[in-house]
Design a protein around this motif. Sequence first.
Motif, PDB file in Angstrom:
ATOM      1  N   ILE A 271       0.898  -1.155   0.000  1.00  0.00           N
ATOM      2  CA  ILE A 271       0.000   0.000   0.000  1.00  0.00           C
ATOM      3  C   ILE A 271       0.931   1.197   0.000  1.00  0.00           C
ATOM      4  O   ILE A 271       1.687   1.383   0.939  1.00  0.00           O
ATOM      5  N   GLY A 272       0.893   1.987  -1.059  1.00  0.00           N
ATOM      6  CA  GLY A 272       1.805   3.117  -1.116  1.00  0.00           C
ATOM      7  C   GLY A 272       2.991   2.818  -2.000  1.00  0.00           C
ATOM      8  O   GLY A 272       3.168   1.710  -2.508  1.00  0.00           O
ATOM      9  N   ALA A 273       3.805   3.853  -2.170  1.00  0.00           N
ATOM     10  CA  ALA A 273       4.891   3.773  -3.150  1.00  0.00           C
ATOM     11  C   ALA A 273       6.043   2.900  -2.674  1.00  0.00           C
ATOM     12  O   ALA A 273       6.266   2.737  -1.481  1.00  0.00           O
ATOM     13  N   GLU A 274       6.739   2.362  -3.665  1.00  0.00           N
ATOM     14  CA  GLU A 274       7.978   1.640  -3.382  1.00  0.00           C
ATOM     15  C   GLU A 274       9.123   2.491  -3.908  1.00  0.00           C
ATOM     16  O   GLU A 274       9.115   2.888  -5.078  1.00  0.00           O
ATOM     17  N   LEU A 275      10.063   2.799  -3.050  1.00  0.00           N
ATOM     18  CA  LEU A 275      11.153   3.693  -3.441  1.00  0.00           C
ATOM     19  C   LEU A 275      12.431   2.904  -3.730  1.00  0.00           C
ATOM     20  O   LEU A 275      12.893   2.117  -2.913  1.00  0.00           O
ATOM     21  N   ILE A 276      12.946   3.137  -4.932  1.00  0.00           N
ATOM     22  CA  ILE A 276      14.238   2.559  -5.306  1.00  0.00           C
ATOM     23  C   ILE A 276      15.208   3.736  -5.360  1.00  0.00           C
ATOM     24  O   ILE A 276      14.860   4.778  -5.902  1.00  0.00           O
ATOM     25  N   ALA A 277      16.386   3.588  -4.824  1.00  0.00           N
ATOM     26  CA  ALA A 277      17.351   4.686  -4.903  1.00  0.00           C
ATOM     27  C   ALA A 277      18.745   4.112  -5.017  1.00  0.00           C
ATOM     28  O   ALA A 277      19.050   3.081  -4.422  1.00  0.00           O
ATOM     29  N   CYS A 278      19.572   4.784  -5.769  1.00  0.00           N
ATOM     30  CA  CYS A 278      20.936   4.277  -5.928  1.00  0.00           C
ATOM     31  C   CYS A 278      21.749   4.643  -4.687  1.00  0.00           C
ATOM     32  O   CYS A 278      21.411   5.571  -3.967  1.00  0.00           O
ATOM     33  N   PRO A 279      22.810   3.917  -4.414  1.00  0.00           N
ATOM     34  CA  PRO A 279      23.599   4.194  -3.203  1.00  0.00           C
ATOM     35  C   PRO A 279      24.493   5.420  -3.364  1.00  0.00           C
ATOM     36  O   PRO A 279      25.090   5.879  -2.404  1.00  0.00           O
ATOM     37  N   SER A 280      24.590   5.918  -4.585  1.00  0.00           N
ATOM     38  CA  SER A 280      25.474   7.017  -5.009  1.00  0.00           C
ATOM     39  C   SER A 280      26.919   6.541  -5.091  1.00  0.00           C
ATOM     40  O   SER A 280      27.306   5.559  -4.469  1.00  0.00           O
ATOM     41  N   CYS A 281      27.681   7.265  -5.901  1.00  0.00           N
ATOM     42  CA  CYS A 281      29.116   6.957  -6.054  1.00  0.00           C
ATOM     43  C   CYS A 281      29.773   8.211  -6.616  1.00  0.00           C
ATOM     44  O   CYS A 281      29.162   9.284  -6.631  1.00  0.00           O
ATOM     45  N   GLY A 282      30.992   8.065  -7.088  1.00  0.00           N
ATOM     46  CA  GLY A 282      31.729   9.227  -7.578  1.00  0.00           C
ATOM     47  C   GLY A 282      31.128   9.870  -8.816  1.00  0.00           C
ATOM     48  O   GLY A 282      31.596  10.915  -9.260  1.00  0.00           O
ATOM     49  N   ARG A 283      30.074   9.300  -9.376  1.00  0.00           N
ATOM     50  CA  ARG A 283      29.430   9.912 -10.552  1.00  0.00           C
ATOM     51  C   ARG A 283      28.250  10.794 -10.154  1.00  0.00           C
ATOM     52  O   ARG A 283      27.536  11.308 -11.010  1.00  0.00           O
ATOM     53  N   ILE A 284      28.024  10.916  -8.856  1.00  0.00           N
ATOM     54  CA  ILE A 284      26.827  11.601  -8.352  1.00  0.00           C
ATOM     55  C   ILE A 284      26.723  13.027  -8.893  1.00  0.00           C
ATOM     56  O   ILE A 284      27.716  13.730  -8.999  1.00  0.00           O
ATOM     57  N   GLN A 285      25.514  13.443  -9.208  1.00  0.00           N
ATOM     58  CA  GLN A 285      25.292  14.745  -9.836  1.00  0.00           C
ATOM     59  C   GLN A 285      24.437  15.696  -9.006  1.00  0.00           C
ATOM     60  O   GLN A 285      24.269  16.852  -9.370  1.00  0.00           O
ATOM     61  N   VAL A 286      23.813  15.212  -7.939  1.00  0.00           N
ATOM     62  CA  VAL A 286      22.996  16.078  -7.063  1.00  0.00           C
ATOM     63  C   VAL A 286      23.197  15.622  -5.620  1.00  0.00           C
ATOM     64  O   VAL A 286      23.842  14.609  -5.370  1.00  0.00           O
ATOM     65  N   ASP A 287      22.593  16.374  -4.683  1.00  0.00           N
ATOM     66  CA  ASP A 287      22.627  15.957  -3.274  1.00  0.00           C
ATOM     67  C   ASP A 287      21.597  14.836  -3.111  1.00  0.00           C
ATOM     68  O   ASP A 287      20.463  15.055  -2.705  1.00  0.00           O
ATOM     69  N   LEU A 288      22.030  13.631  -3.440  1.00  0.00           N
ATOM     70  CA  LEU A 288      21.090  12.513  -3.559  1.00  0.00           C
ATOM     71  C   LEU A 288      20.479  12.103  -2.219  1.00  0.00           C
ATOM     72  O   LEU A 288      19.284  11.814  -2.140  1.00  0.00           O
ATOM     73  N   PHE A 289      21.282  12.045  -1.165  1.00  0.00           N
ATOM     74  CA  PHE A 289      20.749  11.535   0.104  1.00  0.00           C
ATOM     75  C   PHE A 289      19.615  12.421   0.619  1.00  0.00           C
ATOM     76  O   PHE A 289      18.598  11.935   1.103  1.00  0.00           O
ATOM     77  N   THR A 290      19.805  13.742   0.507  1.00  0.00           N
ATOM     78  CA  THR A 290      18.735  14.644   0.950  1.00  0.00           C
ATOM     79  C   THR A 290      17.500  14.452   0.078  1.00  0.00           C
ATOM     80  O   THR A 290      16.374  14.375   0.579  1.00  0.00           O
ATOM     81  N   LEU A 291      17.734  14.358  -1.229  1.00  0.00           N
ATOM     82  CA  LEU A 291      16.608  14.192  -2.157  1.00  0.00           C
ATOM     83  C   LEU A 291      15.841  12.904  -1.845  1.00  0.00           C
ATOM     84  O   LEU A 291      14.607  12.901  -1.751  1.00  0.00           O
ATOM     85  N   VAL A 292      16.566  11.821  -1.644  1.00  0.00           N
ATOM     86  CA  VAL A 292      15.909  10.528  -1.381  1.00  0.00           C
ATOM     87  C   VAL A 292      15.101  10.598  -0.091  1.00  0.00           C
ATOM     88  O   VAL A 292      13.965  10.122  -0.015  1.00  0.00           O
ATOM     89  N   ASP A 293      15.683  11.212   0.932  1.00  0.00           N
ATOM     90  CA  ASP A 293      14.979  11.296   2.212  1.00  0.00           C
ATOM     91  C   ASP A 293      13.705  12.125   2.072  1.00  0.00           C
ATOM     92  O   ASP A 293      12.645  11.752   2.578  1.00  0.00           O
ATOM     93  N   ASP A 294      13.808  13.246   1.346  1.00  0.00           N
ATOM     94  CA  ASP A 294      12.623  14.100   1.141  1.00  0.00           C
ATOM     95  C   ASP A 294      11.568  13.361   0.327  1.00  0.00           C
ATOM     96  O   ASP A 294      10.371  13.422   0.638  1.00  0.00           O
TER      97      ASP A 294
END
Length: 396
Positions: A271-294
């Motif tokens: 029930i509700g969304a399933e979130l997939i997120a990459c673990p990030s690495c040296g190719r990261i292009q945005v502040d991913l952890f904050t984005l994923v949490d939000d």
Amino acid sequence: MTRKMTRQIQVGNVRIGGDAPVSIQSMTSGYTHDVDACVTEIHKLANAGADIVRVAVPEKKDTAVLPEILSQVSVPIVADVHFHFKRALESIEAGVHKIRLNPGNIGDTEQVNAVIDACKDAGIPIRIGVNEGSVVERKDKQKRQEELASFFSDRKQGHLLAMMIAKIEEYLDIFAARDFHDICLSAKLMDARLVIDIYEELSKRFDYPLHLGVTHAGPRETGSIRSISALGSLLSQGIGDTIRISYASDPVYEVEDGVELLNCLDLRDRIGAELIACPSCGRIQVDLFTLVDDVRKQLQDDIDVPIKVAVMGCVVNGPGEAEGADVAVFAGDRRGIIYVQGERVANVPENEILDRLLHECKNLQERVRSGATKLGEKAVTIVAPTSDVTIEGHHQ
Ligand code: SF4
């Protein structure tokens, strides 16, 4: 997986065992006699996904307020009775949906019989819940314990497991003499390996439904690993009919993690969304952890259809890893390229990714609700973004 077929019991409107879906339980952390706080906590747990909520009733003032609590909640309530059988009788009288007895604490046969008879009259089940901390070696039961100990001789702490099983068997004799089988069983320890061992054994020996749990697992950070490793292993073997994850923390986390565990094992419809997120690495292009949490928090609040959402830190591996997502964002050069059902719909700056992604998720939710589209159907292949995204060293 094939689930072990157990007897079925009924706890209010929730079935446990047999072909019933695995249910999630939790327990309130505050005083039961503080009615408003207790009811608020029960609502929070039910809203998070708890099918059944347990409350402790150590004193008469706790059982005295049960009718008031029961009148304000819809989720089935279990009274957890530790030391005094009269609390069980009062709870049954108040109308609770199940009683939990700890054989290590209420051992007097006459007292147990009184509870069994009252539950029989009320038509409610009993959980026989043994914990590692509440079994003691008894001389008269030593022979049985020794037999069981030899059975567990190759296992870590086999003697402790043997004592716990002996305690359950001893208690079950009392129930069998009363021809009472409206029972579920639990045997909790804090060591994940031992929890797996003892429940595997319970599953072989009994056909009563099993309530899985790891006791005093610790705070969520470590308790989650301890609990999920034990419960995940058992559930994936088809063992377990209801679960309670327990943390030294807000019990809402217990329910959230229990729901996710059952979702991950395909034991509960999401029930509700399933979130997939990459673990990030040296190719990261945005502040991913904050984005994923939000994104995670917003999806929890706003989405109640099972949309698969992918948040990927770049376009190098992101598209392949997000395959199958209904909505996906790939970060590139402080921007986000958003796809919905395989179609590219937006390319926005980093500070607009969250809002736009949620906007697309809500739109998709509406379309799913209206029957205009189905999830998963057009989600399969997302073509990697092209020339307008430049990553240092990787021109897409
Ligand atoms: S999607 Fe990109 S940033 Fe994320 S882990 Fe994969 S390669 Fe690294």
